[in-house]
Design an enzyme around this catalytic site. Sequence first.
Site, PDB file in Angstrom:
ATOM      1  N   MET A  55      24.780  42.779  69.462  1.00 28.13           N
ATOM      2  CA  MET A  55      24.722  42.777  67.999  1.00 28.13           C
ATOM      3  C   MET A  55      24.707  44.207  67.450  1.00 28.13           C
ATOM      4  SD  MET A  55      22.159  39.779  66.800  1.00 28.13           S
ATOM      5  CE  MET A  55      22.712  38.091  66.641  1.00 28.13           C
ATOM      6  N   GLY A  85      20.929  45.668  53.704  1.00 28.68           N
ATOM      7  CA  GLY A  85      21.239  44.807  52.564  1.00 28.68           C
ATOM      8  C   GLY A  85      20.003  44.552  51.709  1.00 28.68           C
ATOM      9  N   SER A  86      18.876  44.327  52.366  1.00 26.07           N
ATOM     10  CA  SER A  86      17.640  44.010  51.638  1.00 26.07           C
ATOM     11  C   SER A  86      17.153  45.211  50.844  1.00 26.07           C
ATOM     12  CB  SER A  86      16.552  43.600  52.613  1.00 26.07           C
ATOM     13  OG  SER A  86      17.081  42.737  53.572  1.00 26.07           O
ATOM     14  N   ILE A 127      17.187  45.059  63.633  1.00 26.14           N
ATOM     15  CA  ILE A 127      17.481  45.386  65.026  1.00 26.14           C
ATOM     16  C   ILE A 127      18.660  46.351  65.127  1.00 26.14           C
ATOM     17  CG2 ILE A 127      16.621  43.160  65.859  1.00 26.14           C
ATOM     18  CD1 ILE A 127      19.615  42.479  66.492  1.00 26.14           C
ATOM     19  N   ASP A 128      19.422  46.505  64.038  1.00 29.62           N
ATOM     20  CA  ASP A 128      20.682  47.245  64.127  1.00 29.62           C
ATOM     21  C   ASP A 128      20.511  48.767  64.159  1.00 29.62           C
ATOM     22  OD1 ASP A 128      21.806  44.735  63.926  1.00 29.62           O
ATOM     23  OD2 ASP A 128      22.215  44.888  61.783  1.00 29.62           O
ATOM     24  N   ARG A 138      32.195  41.442  90.379  1.00 30.33           N
ATOM     25  CA  ARG A 138      32.872  41.026  89.148  1.00 30.33           C
ATOM     26  C   ARG A 138      32.782  42.069  88.028  1.00 30.33           C
ATOM     27  NH1 ARG A 138      30.725  34.789  88.915  1.00 30.33           N
ATOM     28  NH2 ARG A 138      32.610  33.856  89.771  1.00 30.33           N
ATOM     29  N   GLU A 163      29.385  44.279  68.379  1.00 34.05           N
ATOM     30  CA  GLU A 163      30.089  43.198  67.671  1.00 34.05           C
ATOM     31  C   GLU A 163      31.016  43.717  66.565  1.00 34.05           C
ATOM     32  OE1 GLU A 163      27.336  40.513  65.805  1.00 34.05           O
ATOM     33  OE2 GLU A 163      26.276  42.125  64.783  1.00 34.05           O
TER      34      GLU A 163
HETATM   35  O1  F6P Z   1      21.368  42.504  60.997  1.00 33.85           O
HETATM   36  C1  F6P Z   1      20.833  41.867  62.108  1.00 33.85           C
HETATM   37  C2  F6P Z   1      21.837  40.989  62.784  1.00 33.85           C
HETATM   38  O2  F6P Z   1      21.230  40.392  63.904  1.00 33.85           O
HETATM   39  C3  F6P Z   1      23.142  41.657  63.160  1.00 33.85           C
HETATM   40  O3  F6P Z   1      23.047  42.414  64.344  1.00 33.85           O
HETATM   41  C4  F6P Z   1      24.081  40.484  63.251  1.00 33.85           C
HETATM   42  O4  F6P Z   1      25.388  40.865  62.954  1.00 33.85           O
HETATM   43  C5  F6P Z   1      23.569  39.573  62.188  1.00 33.85           C
HETATM   44  O5  F6P Z   1      22.230  39.945  61.900  1.00 33.85           O
HETATM   45  C6  F6P Z   1      23.613  38.107  62.534  1.00 33.85           C
HETATM   46  O6  F6P Z   1      23.233  37.399  61.418  1.00 33.85           O
HETATM   47  P1  F6P Z   1      22.883  35.853  61.437  1.00 33.85           P
HETATM   48  O7  F6P Z   1      21.554  35.701  62.095  1.00 33.85           O
HETATM   49  O8  F6P Z   1      22.873  35.464  60.014  1.00 33.85           O
HETATM   50  O9  F6P Z   1      23.944  35.168  62.249  1.00 33.85           O
END
Ligand code: F6P
Length: 416
Positions: free
Chosen positions: A243, A155-156, A200-201, A236, A300
């Site tokens: 994320m 995004g940035s 991190i993604d 279990r 996620e």
């Molecule tokens: O883009 C990095 C990230 O940590 C994603 O993995 C996650 O979906 C999102 O940011 C969470 O964003 P926020 O910290 O605004 O909840």
Amino acid sequence: TRKIAVLTSGGDAAGMNAAVRAVAKMGLYRGCEVFIVREGWAGLVAGNVNAAPADVRPPPQRAGKYHGNQDVEGEKFAATFGEGELLQEGAGEGLKGRHILKVGWDDVRGWMDIGGTLIGTARCAEFREKEGRETAAFNLISLGIDALVVIGGDGSLTGADRLRGEWPSLLDDLEKSKRISAEQRSKHAHLTITGIVGSIDNDMAMTDITIGAPTALHRISEAVDSIGSTASSHSRAFVVEVMGRHCGWLAVMAGLACGADYIFIPERPPKSEDWESEMCNGLKSHREHGKRKTIVIVAEGALDRQLKPIKPAYVADILTKRLQLDTRVTTLGHVQRGGKPCAYDRLLATLQGVEAVEAVLDATPQTPSYMIGLKENKVKRVSLMDAVKATAGVGDAIEKKDFDQALQLRDPEFLE
Ligand code: F6P
């Protein structure tokens, strides 16, 4: 002398400080003036409301002292603030209302191993509007800044690419409204923008890895290992949500690193419409082979073939009902994002920060804006515009259910 500003934007990532440090030190070493922008794009829009540009830099306090090179003009290596002042909570009275600060050699001392981003990051609604970007351009020009290094995720860097594309029309508007002079306009006809990917993604196309992803992967692996020992003890099942936003890299890599039984990601939904049965059959056979634990990792953003989100609670319910497994859900959350960068992220950030400054210094009006990537273990410049476009293409491909295309754009070698 080039005047380079550096900012971090979007979600923080371990290694961002090491990248800022590298840009600052390399910039100073190569004779540039370096500015940091606090609070990401929001800081660029806010500028220095309570400080006249002349005020931005108090007199150097320790000219040349730490560089140890007496031939070098002290000014270039002086710390602007007291050592470590930027690290302090609130950063002192002197920084109030100032978002764009000229820094010296010592200002970034000790930043290498600190998690998060010390210069701050923020989501910025104003920057999404043209008016906000115009103000950001004005703030850069009024400080004489002619190059911007943006450290952030998808995004940035999309924001950076937009600023790049719009720059001439922003200048038109600023000149028309007399906020800048014709002379300033021609002096700043080109803004050099360079992107460094911190996220991190690991979701950016045209680079193999992004700063912060290896650290997050370590964090997840340690957490899943810990979950594993308690899972085995009680025989279990655990469904672990990780994320990654719309990207499955963290889930796939953590799944492989920890020997998970099943992984759900957005780019490759389960083949079968009846994925519940497919999953249960697989997990049942692992149990029949003697496993005492069952670990399912859910990204996620995981989706089924109809693009319906696959949620951990639903998966857990299936495991309980169909396999009679005592099942728990763990959402790892922001623990994945925080903390000290691993050695690899520090090195990546440092090498890419150095390359970003070289890219700024090599730039001509004809060169494209670059994103600094890593390809086959080599730091590479790629076109920022192409990378942003390819990354957006992944989302479009998923929406069209063209999952192979999504993977191909994300990483051409991934399919093989
Ligand atoms: O883009 C990095 C990230 O940590 C994603 O993995 C996650 O979906 C999102 O940011 C969470 O964003 P926020 O910290 O605004 O909840």
